[in-house]
Design a protein around this motif. Structure first.
Motif, PDB file in Angstrom:
ATOM      1  N   LEU A 581      15.079  25.325  -9.857  1.00 45.09           N
ATOM      2  CA  LEU A 581      14.751  26.850  -9.314  1.00 45.09           C
ATOM      3  C   LEU A 581      13.795  26.455  -8.149  1.00 45.09           C
ATOM      4  CD1 LEU A 581      13.992  28.610 -13.292  1.00 45.09           C
ATOM      5  CD2 LEU A 581      15.667  29.057 -10.817  1.00 45.09           C
ATOM      6  N   ALA A 582      12.736  25.688  -8.389  1.00 41.50           N
ATOM      7  CA  ALA A 582      11.676  25.401  -7.536  1.00 41.50           C
ATOM      8  C   ALA A 582      12.329  24.780  -6.015  1.00 41.50           C
ATOM      9  CB  ALA A 582      10.672  23.632  -7.608  1.00 41.50           C
ATOM     10  N   GLU A 583      14.023  24.631  -6.118  1.00 40.53           N
ATOM     11  CA  GLU A 583      14.836  23.838  -4.839  1.00 40.53           C
ATOM     12  C   GLU A 583      14.845  25.138  -4.405  1.00 40.53           C
ATOM     13  OE1 GLU A 583      17.138  20.478  -4.634  1.00 40.53           O
ATOM     14  OE2 GLU A 583      16.866  20.845  -6.375  1.00 40.53           O
ATOM     15  N   LEU A 584      15.789  26.071  -5.511  1.00 37.86           N
ATOM     16  CA  LEU A 584      16.117  27.682  -5.038  1.00 37.86           C
ATOM     17  C   LEU A 584      15.408  28.117  -3.904  1.00 37.86           C
ATOM     18  CD1 LEU A 584      18.493  28.270  -7.526  1.00 37.86           C
ATOM     19  CD2 LEU A 584      19.331  27.666  -5.652  1.00 37.86           C
ATOM     20  N   LEU A 585      14.180  28.247  -4.573  1.00 39.25           N
ATOM     21  CA  LEU A 585      12.661  28.726  -3.983  1.00 39.25           C
ATOM     22  C   LEU A 585      11.893  28.677  -3.170  1.00 39.25           C
ATOM     23  CD1 LEU A 585      10.407  30.048  -7.199  1.00 39.25           C
ATOM     24  CD2 LEU A 585      11.681  31.700  -6.315  1.00 39.25           C
ATOM     25  N   THR A 586      12.458  27.531  -2.916  1.00 38.87           N
ATOM     26  CA  THR A 586      11.262  27.127  -1.374  1.00 38.87           C
ATOM     27  C   THR A 586      12.313  26.233  -0.355  1.00 38.87           C
ATOM     28  OG1 THR A 586      10.954  24.553  -2.450  1.00 38.87           O
ATOM     29  CG2 THR A 586       9.375  26.092  -3.216  1.00 38.87           C
ATOM     30  N   GLY A 587      13.485  25.874  -0.707  1.00 40.62           N
ATOM     31  CA  GLY A 587      14.441  25.368  -0.076  1.00 40.62           C
ATOM     32  C   GLY A 587      14.202  23.493   0.402  1.00 40.62           C
ATOM     33  N   LYS A 588      13.286  23.139  -0.384  1.00 37.28           N
ATOM     34  CA  LYS A 588      13.013  22.060  -0.297  1.00 37.28           C
ATOM     35  C   LYS A 588      13.641  20.609  -0.719  1.00 37.28           C
ATOM     36  CE  LYS A 588       7.829  22.590   1.129  1.00 37.28           C
ATOM     37  NZ  LYS A 588       8.179  22.022   2.362  1.00 37.28           N
ATOM     38  N   LYS A 589      13.760  19.476  -0.659  1.00 39.97           N
ATOM     39  CA  LYS A 589      14.556  18.619  -1.800  1.00 39.97           C
ATOM     40  C   LYS A 589      13.411  17.817  -2.603  1.00 39.97           C
ATOM     41  CE  LYS A 589      17.002  16.902   2.236  1.00 39.97           C
ATOM     42  NZ  LYS A 589      17.502  15.814   3.239  1.00 39.97           N
ATOM     43  N   PRO A 590      13.931  17.782  -4.255  1.00 40.71           N
ATOM     44  CA  PRO A 590      13.079  17.671  -4.812  1.00 40.71           C
ATOM     45  C   PRO A 590      12.099  16.336  -5.173  1.00 40.71           C
ATOM     46  CG  PRO A 590      15.094  16.741  -5.142  1.00 40.71           C
ATOM     47  CD  PRO A 590      15.890  17.290  -3.725  1.00 40.71           C
ATOM     48  N   ILE A 591      12.566  15.040  -3.741  1.00 39.40           N
ATOM     49  CA  ILE A 591      11.832  14.219  -3.168  1.00 39.40           C
ATOM     50  C   ILE A 591      11.680  15.089  -1.607  1.00 39.40           C
ATOM     51  CG2 ILE A 591      10.849  11.964  -3.025  1.00 39.40           C
ATOM     52  CD1 ILE A 591      11.228  13.313  -5.212  1.00 39.40           C
ATOM     53  N   PHE A 592      10.680  15.356  -1.067  1.00 43.13           N
ATOM     54  CA  PHE A 592      11.370  15.981   0.271  1.00 43.13           C
ATOM     55  C   PHE A 592       9.313  14.644   1.144  1.00 43.13           C
ATOM     56  CE2 PHE A 592       7.708  18.480  -2.081  1.00 43.13           C
ATOM     57  CZ  PHE A 592       6.761  18.593  -1.232  1.00 43.13           C
ATOM     58  N   SER A 593       9.544  14.473   2.355  1.00 42.81           N
ATOM     59  CA  SER A 593       9.033  14.109   3.297  1.00 42.81           C
ATOM     60  C   SER A 593       7.637  15.039   3.871  1.00 42.81           C
ATOM     61  CB  SER A 593       9.609  13.939   4.636  1.00 42.81           C
ATOM     62  OG  SER A 593       8.841  13.051   5.350  1.00 42.81           O
ATOM     63  N   GLU A 598       5.368   9.499   3.605  1.00 39.83           N
ATOM     64  CA  GLU A 598       4.807   9.542   2.445  1.00 39.83           C
ATOM     65  C   GLU A 598       5.792  10.742   2.753  1.00 39.83           C
ATOM     66  OE1 GLU A 598       1.030  10.385   2.657  1.00 39.83           O
ATOM     67  OE2 GLU A 598       0.012   9.205   3.348  1.00 39.83           O
ATOM     68  N   PHE A 599       6.128  10.346   0.827  1.00 44.06           N
ATOM     69  CA  PHE A 599       6.806  11.242   0.177  1.00 44.06           C
ATOM     70  C   PHE A 599       6.385  12.058  -0.773  1.00 44.06           C
ATOM     71  CE2 PHE A 599       9.491   8.716   2.690  1.00 44.06           C
ATOM     72  CZ  PHE A 599      10.937   9.206   3.072  1.00 44.06           C
ATOM     73  N   GLN A 600       6.748  13.185  -1.397  1.00 46.29           N
ATOM     74  CA  GLN A 600       6.077  14.327  -2.416  1.00 46.29           C
ATOM     75  C   GLN A 600       6.408  14.815  -2.973  1.00 46.29           C
ATOM     76  OE1 GLN A 600       2.004  15.556  -2.336  1.00 46.29           O
ATOM     77  NE2 GLN A 600       3.387  16.208  -4.482  1.00 46.29           N
ATOM     78  N   ASN A 601       6.026  14.714  -4.910  1.00 46.87           N
ATOM     79  CA  ASN A 601       7.543  14.748  -5.609  1.00 46.87           C
ATOM     80  C   ASN A 601       7.066  16.596  -5.534  1.00 46.87           C
ATOM     81  OD1 ASN A 601       7.682  16.686  -8.527  1.00 46.87           O
ATOM     82  ND2 ASN A 601       8.456  13.900  -8.388  1.00 46.87           N
ATOM     83  N   LEU A 602       8.283  17.114  -5.460  1.00 42.70           N
ATOM     84  CA  LEU A 602       8.516  18.910  -5.641  1.00 42.70           C
ATOM     85  C   LEU A 602       8.061  19.708  -6.722  1.00 42.70           C
ATOM     86  CD1 LEU A 602       9.314  21.731  -4.213  1.00 42.70           C
ATOM     87  CD2 LEU A 602      11.808  21.188  -5.519  1.00 42.70           C
ATOM     88  N   ALA A 603       8.288  18.565  -8.465  1.00 36.42           N
ATOM     89  CA  ALA A 603       7.965  20.096  -8.767  1.00 36.42           C
ATOM     90  C   ALA A 603       6.169  19.466  -9.689  1.00 36.42           C
ATOM     91  CB  ALA A 603       8.341  18.363 -10.819  1.00 36.42           C
ATOM     92  N   SER A 604       5.726  18.728  -9.103  1.00 37.41           N
ATOM     93  CA  SER A 604       4.447  18.924  -8.937  1.00 37.41           C
ATOM     94  C   SER A 604       3.648  19.294  -8.016  1.00 37.41           C
ATOM     95  CB  SER A 604       3.220  17.375  -8.630  1.00 37.41           C
ATOM     96  OG  SER A 604       4.195  16.732  -8.083  1.00 37.41           O
ATOM     97  N   TYR A 605       4.458  19.325  -6.773  1.00 37.22           N
ATOM     98  CA  TYR A 605       3.828  19.778  -5.819  1.00 37.22           C
ATOM     99  C   TYR A 605       4.017  21.670  -5.542  1.00 37.22           C
ATOM    100  CZ  TYR A 605       3.131  21.419  -1.061  1.00 37.22           C
ATOM    101  OH  TYR A 605       2.978  22.242   0.463  1.00 37.22           O
ATOM    102  N   PHE A 606       4.647  21.615  -6.449  1.00 34.63           N
ATOM    103  CA  PHE A 606       5.176  23.028  -6.524  1.00 34.63           C
ATOM    104  C   PHE A 606       4.064  23.285  -7.824  1.00 34.63           C
ATOM    105  CE2 PHE A 606       6.781  26.741  -8.977  1.00 34.63           C
ATOM    106  CZ  PHE A 606       8.220  27.285  -8.055  1.00 34.63           C
TER     107      PHE A 606
END
Length: 720
Positions: A581-593, A598-606
């Protein structure tokens, strides 16, 4: 490995000898089987050289040393009991092999429950005979795996349709998956153990067994396991060992590094009994034509009585004359036909072996019993699938994953299919699991299984072809010609939520997918979502609340609670869906640069952005442009709840599906209304920026009162 000419010799011997071979052998007396001055018996068992006892010159090498304990011979270096040495020339020795058992705490052999002993023949002149042994499993609702060097190399499934867990009445069914299953051994097996796993959490298992055993021991009438002895299976509870056959050879190292030399009179030839690469590793011997006995001892080959008398010589010359008159052309034609027939037989036997190893007998049984829908599932031939995929051409590859490679193919009837070729030889666990799970699912948003092929060393599954790739590719590599609109994102989310709701709550038994991610969500010709890849999924009992397993999953989608506890629940699938769901809303990958490597975890960032009132700073621009803020906020709030670290606080997939269906109903009504207003008020600006919006001011939940009617929403759910 027997030289081809010895087969011809044996045929001639049978034709011309007035005495049949068994009768001829019975007339032999004082056959030399051991070295001079060496004891050749232990109890009632004769011990032929190169095996021997006591003095070093009595055996060819320490591997062949026999220790006689209480009138019972043992291979001293391996501590394996020997029960028979077979014929001198067979290259086989029969030993007592351990029986692995599970859940047998109330039996006499309870101390051996879940036995962990590993039989290791590495570096020895012995291997388990592939042609003379079978891997056998007995019990109810089990997955039995044959393991070597820490890797599963074979396995089979046994099921029961009653509560009889102690008496295995296989009847005339044979060992084909009901109470008992079997599979062939790989070649050159020198190390193994066995494990037994529960097929379903709610099944009643009782005592279960797994073993490698001689085909002759478990066959009723030397019919190679067409029928099993019921008494033998039921006696397993009182046994710790079963007979198995080892092949052996005289290793080259033994001939180089010891005083032992092979006699010069018998026929000795190169062998590769213990080789994994078909290179020569040793020597085996046979007596010359007309002789019998032990070819490994000087003077051990004795003339067969009557073989070389005058009458036989005339018969032999007559045969030679007739054969010569046929001419070399006739011989070549005969050899050509023989080669073709042998090749055809070998291919057929190989296919049958793979069919059994890959669980084919069980699958056929399930089809005939009605457990698997025959109309929906078929057995494909390797020939058909090779033709469909152009012999698995690399240009036909649709994708590669952890379990294997998927190819695009076209069947003879013109139907386009996807063929999944599993990656690791002998690892049939994922194949069996995916087949069992998908055969029980009938949902329009789950990829449909069409059938399988079991004639190959690696099993194949055949699915409906889904033409538009997966959600991950479509979302993160957007095509402007067919953009990922807000309506499409909302529909895909709702369809996958409905599929997971079906698996968790509507299927005959709950199913945990265990690998929900955007790459496992496929899009068909109308861009409808299809959930795929059920290799790690599990069917559980209705009463079960969780599944304790080794942690498996994809980083970025993995439930943190499952990672720390190893307990997978239906809420773990909910967490993974929250990431989608977070991918669909943000268009970001689950692990994104985020730059600088450096890389960020989408779930925690969201989650952090929502809690910091920065929701619309991370929402995809197209979503902001096309969606209503209340609807986007509601979906974001739903994703936020799915990503709760405490699984108990997450909604169920039923609740998620209801909320998404409700938001879709409202979105459709709004679109109709907006289209109507656009017609009436052409030219009025249809979009305003939402500067200054705060997520903390409005994160509404969508409840049943926002739907047009409760019955309308429930009708939509029922259609899933």
């Amino acid at each position: 490995m027997i030289p081809q000419f010895t087969i011809f010799h044996i045929i001639i011997l049978i034709i011309i000898s007035p005495i049949s071979p068994p009768q001829a052998y019975a007339q032999l007396e004082d056959v030399i089987i051991a070295q001079n001055g060496c004891n050749s018996t232990c109890g009632e068992i004769s011990i032929p050289f190169p095996f021997g006892m006591n003095e070093p010159h009595c055996y060819a090498h320490k591997w062949f040393e026999i220790e006689c304990k209480s009138n019972t011979p043992y291979l001293k270096s391996l501590n394996l009991e020997v029960t028979d040495f077979n014929d001198y020339y067979s290259g086989l020795v029969q030993i007592m092999n351990p029986i692995y058992r599970s859940n047998c705490r109330h039996n006499k052999t309870s101390s051996n429950d879940n036995k962990t002993v590993t039989i290791n023949l590495r570096d020895s002149p012995f291997v388990y005979s592939q042609g003379e042994n079978t891997f056998l499993a007995v019990g109810c609702n089990n997955l039995a795996f044959l393991q070597s060097n820490g890797t599963k190399i074979g396995g089979c499934v046994s099921i029961c349709d009653d509560e009889n867990n102690n008496n295995f009445d296989v009847g005339s069914d044979g060992c084909n998956g009901r109470y008992c299953c079997k599979t062939s051994l790989p070649s050159h097996l020198s190390e193994f153990n066995a494990t037994l796993e529960v097929l379903r959490e709610d099944s009643s298992n009782g005592c279960s067994y797994a073993l490698i055993a001689s085909d002759y021991w478990i066959s009723l009438d030397n019919s190679y396991m067409d029928y099993l002895e019921v008494e033998t299976l039921n006696e397993l509870k009182n046994m710790e060992y079963a007979p198995a056959l080892l092949e052996w050879e005289i290793l080259n190292d033994m001939l180089i590094n010891s005083t032992f030399q092979l006699p010069s009179d018998p026929i000795c030839y190169d062998s590769n009994v213990t080789s994994l690469s078909n290179r020569t590793t040793g020597r085996q011997c046979r007596c010359s034509l007309g002789y019998t006995g032990n070819p490994y001892v000087s003077g051990g080959c004795t003339e067969i009585p009557g073989f070389f008398d005058k009458n036989n010589r005339s018969k032999k010359w007559a045969i030679v004359g007739v054969s010569s008159s046929l001419g070399s052309i006739g011989l070549l034609i005969g050899l050509w036909f023989l080669h073709k027939d042998m090749k055809k037989r070998m291919i057929k036997k190989r296919k049958e072996k793979f069919f059994k190893r890959n669980g084919g007998l069980l699958l056929k049984q399930r089809m005939s019993s009605g457990e698997v829908n025959v109309d929906r599932t078929a057995l494909f031939t390797l020939k058909d699938l090779k033709k469909a995929t152009e012999n698995f051409n690399k240009n036909r590859v649709l994708g590669k994953g952890g379990q294997g490679t998927v190819y695009k193919g076209m069947l003879v009837d013109g139907k386009i299919v996807a063929v999944k070729k599993f990656k690791v030889e002998g690892k049939v666990e994922e194949f069996i699991n995916e087949f069992v799970v998908l055969s029980q699912i009938n949902n329009r948003n789950v990829v449909k299984l069409l059938g399988c092929c079991l004639e190959t060393e690696i099993p194949l599954l055949v699915y409906e072809f889904i033409p538009n790739g997966n959600l991950f590719e479509y979302l993160h590599d957007q095509n402007e010609d067919i953009p990922m609109t807000w309506d499409m994102r909302l529909r895909i989310a709702t369809e996958i939520a409905g599929a997971l709701f079906y698996l968790h709550s509507i299927a005959s038994q709950p199913i945990y997918h265990r690998d929900v991610k955007s790459t496992n969500i496929l899009l068909d010709e109308k861009y409808r979502a299809k959930l795929a890849d059920f290799g790690t999924s599990r069917i559980i009992s209705i009463e079960a609340t969780h599944l304790t397993t080794v942690v498996q999953g994809t980083f970025g989608y993995l439930d943190p609670e499952y990672f720390h506890t190893s307990q997978f629940t239906e809420k773990s699938d909910v967490y993974s869906f929250g990431v989608v769901l977070a991918e669909l809303l943000t268009g970001k990958k689950p692990i994104f640069s985020v730059g600088s490597g450096e890389f960020q975890n989408l779930a925690s960032y969201f989650i952090q952005c929502i809690e910091d009132n920065m929701l619309f700073d991370i929402i995809d621009k197209r979503v902001i442009k096309e969606g209503e803020k209340e609807h986007i906020t509601a979906v974001a709030n739903l994703a936020y709840r799915c990503l709760e670290l405490n699984g108990r606080k997450r909604p169920t997939m039923k609740e998620v599906t209801l909320e998404l269906e409700g938001i879709r109903v409202l979105n459709k009504k709004l679109n109709v209304q907006q289209n109507h207003e656009e017609i009436e008020l052409a030219g009025i600006e249809e979009y305003q920026h939402w500067d200054g919006f705060s997520a903390s001011n409005s994160l509404p939940f969508v409840d049943s009162q926002t739907y047009s009617t409760d019955s309308e929403v429930m009708h939509i759910i029922a259609l899933k």
